[in-house]
Design a protein around this motif. Structure first.
Motif, PDB file in Angstrom:
ATOM      1  N   ARG A 199      42.028 -95.671 -15.730  1.00 30.93           N
ATOM      2  CA  ARG A 199      40.689 -95.768 -15.003  1.00 30.93           C
ATOM      3  C   ARG A 199      39.899 -96.958 -15.701  1.00 30.93           C
ATOM      4  O   ARG A 199      38.949 -97.502 -15.409  1.00 30.93           O
ATOM      5  CB  ARG A 199      39.933 -94.660 -15.187  1.00 30.93           C
ATOM      6  CG  ARG A 199      40.639 -93.626 -14.413  1.00 30.93           C
ATOM      7  CD  ARG A 199      39.646 -92.267 -14.464  1.00 30.93           C
ATOM      8  NE  ARG A 199      38.370 -92.305 -13.736  1.00 30.93           N
ATOM      9  CZ  ARG A 199      38.513 -92.290 -12.468  1.00 30.93           C
ATOM     10  NH1 ARG A 199      39.577 -91.951 -11.521  1.00 30.93           N
ATOM     11  NH2 ARG A 199      37.297 -92.626 -11.698  1.00 30.93           N
ATOM     12  N   SER A 211      34.579-101.211 -12.469  1.00 30.56           N
ATOM     13  CA  SER A 211      34.234 -99.861 -12.460  1.00 30.56           C
ATOM     14  C   SER A 211      35.241 -99.154 -11.572  1.00 30.56           C
ATOM     15  O   SER A 211      35.566 -99.790 -10.366  1.00 30.56           O
ATOM     16  CB  SER A 211      33.033 -99.490 -12.221  1.00 30.56           C
ATOM     17  OG  SER A 211      32.510-100.009 -10.902  1.00 30.56           O
ATOM     18  N   THR A 213      35.163 -95.586  -9.273  1.00 32.87           N
ATOM     19  CA  THR A 213      34.484 -94.183  -8.950  1.00 32.87           C
ATOM     20  C   THR A 213      34.950 -93.353  -7.615  1.00 32.87           C
ATOM     21  O   THR A 213      35.869 -94.078  -7.141  1.00 32.87           O
ATOM     22  CB  THR A 213      32.891 -94.295  -8.863  1.00 32.87           C
ATOM     23  OG1 THR A 213      32.704 -95.038  -7.461  1.00 32.87           O
ATOM     24  CG2 THR A 213      32.347 -95.232  -9.843  1.00 32.87           C
ATOM     25  N   ASP A 214      34.498 -92.282  -7.552  1.00 32.16           N
ATOM     26  CA  ASP A 214      35.154 -91.654  -6.272  1.00 32.16           C
ATOM     27  C   ASP A 214      34.668 -92.428  -4.970  1.00 32.16           C
ATOM     28  O   ASP A 214      35.337 -92.246  -3.848  1.00 32.16           O
ATOM     29  CB  ASP A 214      34.573 -90.365  -6.059  1.00 32.16           C
ATOM     30  CG  ASP A 214      35.283 -89.354  -7.385  1.00 32.16           C
ATOM     31  OD1 ASP A 214      36.394 -89.644  -8.017  1.00 32.16           O
ATOM     32  OD2 ASP A 214      34.814 -88.424  -7.738  1.00 32.16           O
TER      33      ASP A 214
END
Length: 582
Positions: A199, A211, A213-214
């Motif tokens: 990640r 970044s 994210t979902d």
């Protein structure tokens, strides 16, 4: 012209383009052609692509989904990378040699190769990556792919590989993304898939992950870390040794084509937005929220690409859709090659390309892709779709017709063939299986297409040999190696020869085809292999599928080349631009 000639030309073209950038011609708009129209003004905003699915890890050691592999291709580098026209060019390595007998290969890393945290990339990183892939306890992507490859760190910038089984296509394997040893050497193998590195990856590619994210993955140009001299020279890749024609070993020396600039992407960044369904991606594209839509069904790609401001980018792939027949010794149903040839003649492959493929593919006459240097049309004559010929051949092979239905020689009662396929959200495999089952049933071989969950399809049925016939997709590779798929040694439990075919003559041809040699030697070996396969049809080739994405006309730069992996489509991402017409 040999492949080595083409490689030289390709690298010279890259050098000319790079020099043009160096002297400041960025304001000249791209020309019309395969890379798209000519926008007038460059846009300073990130590129936005919509994809079906989500990424949870951006690491070469854990990425499994298509979108994860695409992100890995942007964040990480290999020793070599794919170039134009099927060539290989340097990435982390700027010089390399390959022994003529294929016993070893040596790579030297660029002096300016650095990780995105400023630490130098060294031979120890390459050794760590290969050691991980070789480890029996590692079960991630590429597991066991380097199992028979030994390595020796010569110095900080040089590594040598020794091949237990010499492979003519080993240089293609050197595109394997490399990971940083200084960040991962203390991570247990069992934690690589779910560890924090996936990640928050640190790569050496043209983009870095900002970044994850979902909802989306945001990338920015990697640039230099503060500890790196921004004036460091980039050594342009030396003319590569073509995979099919290795050169004699030589002393590794600095490339005479060094350029004093660092390649920087034109794109201000790249954002990949995640969607749960194909319908959501299509809706977002139609709403104008995306520059590119990928992961679409072939039907939606054709529809969206027909819009006035859009186009479909069609990348040929080495992914073969085929029918695997159960040829194990205890399964005599398809033992006669006349039966296998008859079943292939009963498949309307052109209709399948036009239907389930929506035209985004090509009929396969061999397991070797028609775009491959190894393909020889004369050695792989097409078996035409002909129902009457199929019936005639089956009858010659001892099948009997009872009340309009064909039965194999040993069948007393009514006979039905089961054609299994893996369930998928797109329904693509099901459409192909239905078309094949319909064709076989039309000639009198009653066939039922049976969907199975992916785990049951590959595990309980294919691996255990509990099937008659199966539709599946097979990645053949840019340097095709059919040995894992068809060799007798690979028919053991856990091997890739799920058909169970055992043919000593075929084994010898497979070994000869993967053996290093000159262009002429390897082409001759592949021709002999294709002649044998065309006659016996151990595997029923249906079609090669294209990878399709829909792009706005405001995106210029992408050039089409054959892909071995979805991430390969970003091979030329440094040339991509976004623009608009004022």
């Amino acid at each position: 012209m040999t492949r080595r000639d083409r490689a030289v030309i390709a690298v010279l073209v890259l050098l000319m383009g790079a020099l043009a950038v160096a002297i400041g011609i960025q304001s000249i708009p791209p020309s019309d052609g395969p890379d798209g129209p000519s926008p007038s003004t460059v846009v300073a905003r990130p590129y936005v692509e919509g994809v079906v699915g989500r990424a949870t890890s951006v690491s070469p050691l854990s990425a499994r989904s298509e979108v994860e592999r695409e992100l890995v291709a942007l964040v990480f580098s290999g020793l070599l990378r794919n170039g134009p026209g099927g060539t290989l060019v340097g990435d982390l390595a700027d010089q390399w040699t390959f022994e003529p007998d294929g016993s070893s290969a040596t790579f030297r890393l660029r002096d300016d190769a650095h990780w995105q945290d400023g630490v130098a990339v060294t031979a120890a990183d390459v050794a760590f990556t290969v050691a991980t892939l070789r480890d029996p306890e590692y079960t991630g992507p590429g597991a066991a792919s380097w199992r028979e490859v030994a390595f020796e760190v010569i110095d900080e910038r040089t590594i040598r590989f020794g091949l237990k089984t010499p492979l003519g296509g080993f240089l293609q394997a050197a595109t394997q993304p490399i990971v940083p040893a200084h960040l991962l050497r203390d991570t247990p193998l069992a934690e690589l898939a779910d560890g924090a590195f996936g990640r928050n990856p640190i790569g050496s590619g043209p983009f870095r992950l900002v970044s994850l994210t979902d909802a989306e993955a945001v990338l920015a140009p990697a640039g230099h870390a503060p500890t790196i001299d921004p004036g460091a020279a980039l050594t342009e890749p030396a003319v590569p040794t073509a995979p099919a024609a290795p050169t004699a070993p030589e002393v590794l020396e600095p490339s005479p084509t060094a350029l004093n600039f660092e390649p920087i992407p034109y794109l201000e960044g790249m954002t990949f937005r995640f969607f749960d369904t194909i319908e959501e991606v299509a809706a977002a594209y139609e709403a104008g929220d995306l520059d590119v839509a990928s992961g679409l069904s072939l039907e939606d790609a054709a529809r969206l690409g027909a819009a006035p401001d859009s186009r479909v980018l069609r990348y040929p792939t080495t992914t073969l859709t085929a029918v695997v027949l159960n040829l194990r010794p205890d399964r005599p149903l398809f033992r006669a090659m006349e039966v296998r040839r008859a079943l292939l003649a009963a498949i309307d492959r052109a209709a399948i390309v036009a239907g389930p493929f929506h035209g985004f593919g090509s009929v396969a006459d061999s397991p070797i892709p028609p775009t491959s240097w190894a393909f020889d049309a004369a050695s792989s004559p097409s078996i035409a779709f002909d129902s009457s010929t199929a019936v005639s051949e089956l009858l010659k092979a001892g099948w009997t017709k009872v009340e309009g239905q064909l039965r194999p020689p040993a069948a007393v009662d009514a006979f039905s063939l089961e054609l299994i396929y893996p369930e998928s959200a797109s329904g693509f495999a099901g459409s192909v299986a239905d078309a094949i089952a319909a064709g076989w049933s039309t000639v009198g071989v009653t066939t039922a297409a049976v969907p199975l969950p992916a785990a049951d399809f590959s595990g309980a049925r294919l691996r255990e040999g509990d099937f008659d016939a199966a539709v599946l997709s097979i990645s053949i590779g840019l340097d095709p190696d059919l040995y894992p798929l068809l060799a007798s040694t690979q028919a053991v439990h856990g091997g890739s020869n799920v058909s169970g075919v055992q043919d000593r003559v075929l084994d010898g041809l497979l070994e000869a085809a993967r053996r290093p040699g000159t262009d002429d030697e390897r082409l001759a070996a592949y021709k002999a292999l294709q002649v044998h396969l065309a006659e016996r049809q151990y595997l029923l080739p249906v079609a090669f599928r294209e990878l399709v994405v829909v792009a706005r006309d405001t995106l210029s730069g992408p050039q089409i080349r054959t892909l071995g992996d979805p991430g390969d489509r970003f091979w030329d991402v440094l040339t991509w631009r976004l623009a608009y017409d004022p």
